[in-house]
Design an enzyme around this catalytic site. Structure first.
Site, PDB file in Angstrom:
ATOM      1  N   ASN A 122       1.036  -1.179  -0.101  1.00  0.00           N
ATOM      2  CA  ASN A 122      -0.019  -0.075   0.077  1.00  0.00           C
ATOM      3  C   ASN A 122       0.763   1.120   0.013  1.00  0.00           C
ATOM      4  OD1 ASN A 122       0.054  -0.703   3.299  1.00  0.00           O
ATOM      5  ND2 ASN A 122       0.081   1.298   2.977  1.00  0.00           N
ATOM      6  N   LYS A 149      -3.461   3.889   1.861  1.00  0.00           N
ATOM      7  CA  LYS A 149      -3.738   4.100   3.561  1.00  0.00           C
ATOM      8  C   LYS A 149      -3.635   5.234   3.971  1.00  0.00           C
ATOM      9  CE  LYS A 149      -2.163   2.329   7.797  1.00  0.00           C
ATOM     10  NZ  LYS A 149      -1.244   1.433   8.794  1.00  0.00           N
ATOM     11  N   LYS A 151      -4.333   8.093   7.402  1.00  0.00           N
ATOM     12  CA  LYS A 151      -4.583   8.192   8.938  1.00  0.00           C
ATOM     13  C   LYS A 151      -5.600   9.080   8.970  1.00  0.00           C
ATOM     14  CE  LYS A 151      -0.560   6.411  10.637  1.00  0.00           C
ATOM     15  NZ  LYS A 151      -0.388   5.028  11.628  1.00  0.00           N
ATOM     16  N   LYS A 253       3.005  -7.219  12.714  1.00  0.00           N
ATOM     17  CA  LYS A 253       4.410  -6.728  12.470  1.00  0.00           C
ATOM     18  C   LYS A 253       5.226  -7.456  13.360  1.00  0.00           C
ATOM     19  CE  LYS A 253       3.302  -1.673  13.255  1.00  0.00           C
ATOM     20  NZ  LYS A 253       1.890  -1.436  13.281  1.00  0.00           N
TER      21      LYS A 253
HETATM   22 MG   LIG Z   1      -1.580   1.048  12.277  1.00  0.00          MG
END
Ligand SMILES: [Mg+2]
Length: 341
Positions: A122, A149, A151, A253
């Site tokens: 992304n 993506k 925020k 992650k």
């Molecule tokens: Mg995040």
């Protein structure tokens, strides 16, 4: 076999403002395991404001691990590092790199036979002002990205809804838009805002509110799927989030969970639950990003992953993996395929 730990500091292209300070560089340590002509590499790069361990703790734990390595079983040394996942990720990463080199196969193939050769990634749209965000989104799509993506949660819901809507109109219906609120909204605001965002065709929203149970509550009442990221920091957390049945996406992650093997356990849990696993790096060095790329390839799905973070660094420990047409090509060389230059 020799075990070495070496620090690095990499300047960011532009300072990153977090809730309580501005970060101008990323600091971490590289772990190397050398055996004959082969060297395996791992990266520990705790994120200030995100990671629970400081770089000092990570370095100290790795120094202790280096002293015990070789005289104690590897599993015991990795277990010792479990409480400091970034340190464990670095040692486990180096071990897996070396194992894949010995086996003569790319790391992704060592993690999963079904690993894919290209990882869709992304683009992150950093601009917060609507016109600039639309420009950034259009440029990313022109460059070949099919997933964006953004925020949200820093401005008012009305501003977020307008910005996401403007980007949707600019890029058309074929581009995936995903959001990350980093826990900014309370449950009611999250439900209401996601309801208003649904018209813009949002694929999912990470952390619409804070905490696994609260996110599940939002997910159970929202037509926009929800994801856990920082609220689920361990495989047990991820299992609990998935068991709610209301959380459709988990962010994995490898750096924060403790390494490639732990990340693969989280991915398997997501797959079993019928959920999507999105693998992301943490603005770590090219070594850490390459580890995340191999895990993403091993996840084997067509979903876009969040591993296009190297462009945020003005310098790096190694030549990073190039991004072409919205994809990273997974190295075909044995092991990680990236080593310090
Ligand atoms: Mg995040």
């Amino acid at each position: 076999m020799s075990f070495d730990v070496g620090p690095y500091e990499l300047p960011l292209v532009s300072p990153m403002v977090t809730s309580y300070r501005s970060i101008e560089s990323r600091r971490g340590v590289l772990v190397s395991l050398a055996e004959g002509r082969l060297t395996g590499w791992g990266d520990a790069c705790p994120m200030v404001g995100w990671s629970r361990s400081s770089l000092n703790e990570v370095t100290n734990q790795l120094t202790v691990a280096a002293a015990r390595f070789g005289s104690e079983p590897l599993d015991d040394v990795l277990d010792m590092l479990a409480a400091v996942p970034e340190a464990r990720a670095a040692l486990a990463g180096a071990v897996y790199d070396l194992s894949a080199q010995r086996a003569g196969i790319p790391l992704a193939r060592l993690l999963a036979d079904t690993a894919v050769e290209r990882v869709r990634v992304n683009a992150s749209i950093g601009a917060t002002e609507t016109d600039r965000a639309v420009d950034e989104a259009s440029q990313a799509v022109t460059a070949g990205f099919t997933t964006l993506k953004l925020k949200v949660g820093a401005a008012s819901p009305a501003v977020d809804v307008a910005r996401v809507g403007a980007i949707r109109r600019a890029v058309g219906d074929d581009v995936e838009i995903r959001l990350d609120a980093n826990g900014a909204w309370d449950v009611d605001t999250a439900i209401e805002t996601l309801h208003r965002l649904a018209d813009s065709g949002v694929a999912f929203c990470e952390e619409p509110t804070a905490g696994i149970d609260a996110i599940a509550t939002v997910g159970s009442q929202s037509s926009v799927p929800v994801a856990v990221d920082e609220s689920a920091r361990t495989v047990d957390d991820i299992a609990r989030a998935l068991s709610s049945g209301a959380i459709n996406v988990v962010v994995v992650k490898p750096q924060a969970l403790g390494g490639p093997d732990v990340a693969m356990r989280a991915i398997d849990l997501a797959r079993t639950a019928g959920a999507t696993a999105v693998v992301t790096s943490m603005i770590d060095s090219a070594i850490g990003v390459a580890h995340a790329v191999h895990v993403a390839a091993a996840a084997g799905s067509e979903v876009a992953h969040g591993v296009a973070t190297s462009m945020l660094l003005a310098d790096d420990v190694a030549r990073g993996l190039p991004i072409e047409d919205g994809h990273v090509v997974v190295p075909t060389r044995p092991g990680l395929g990236v080593s310090p230059t």
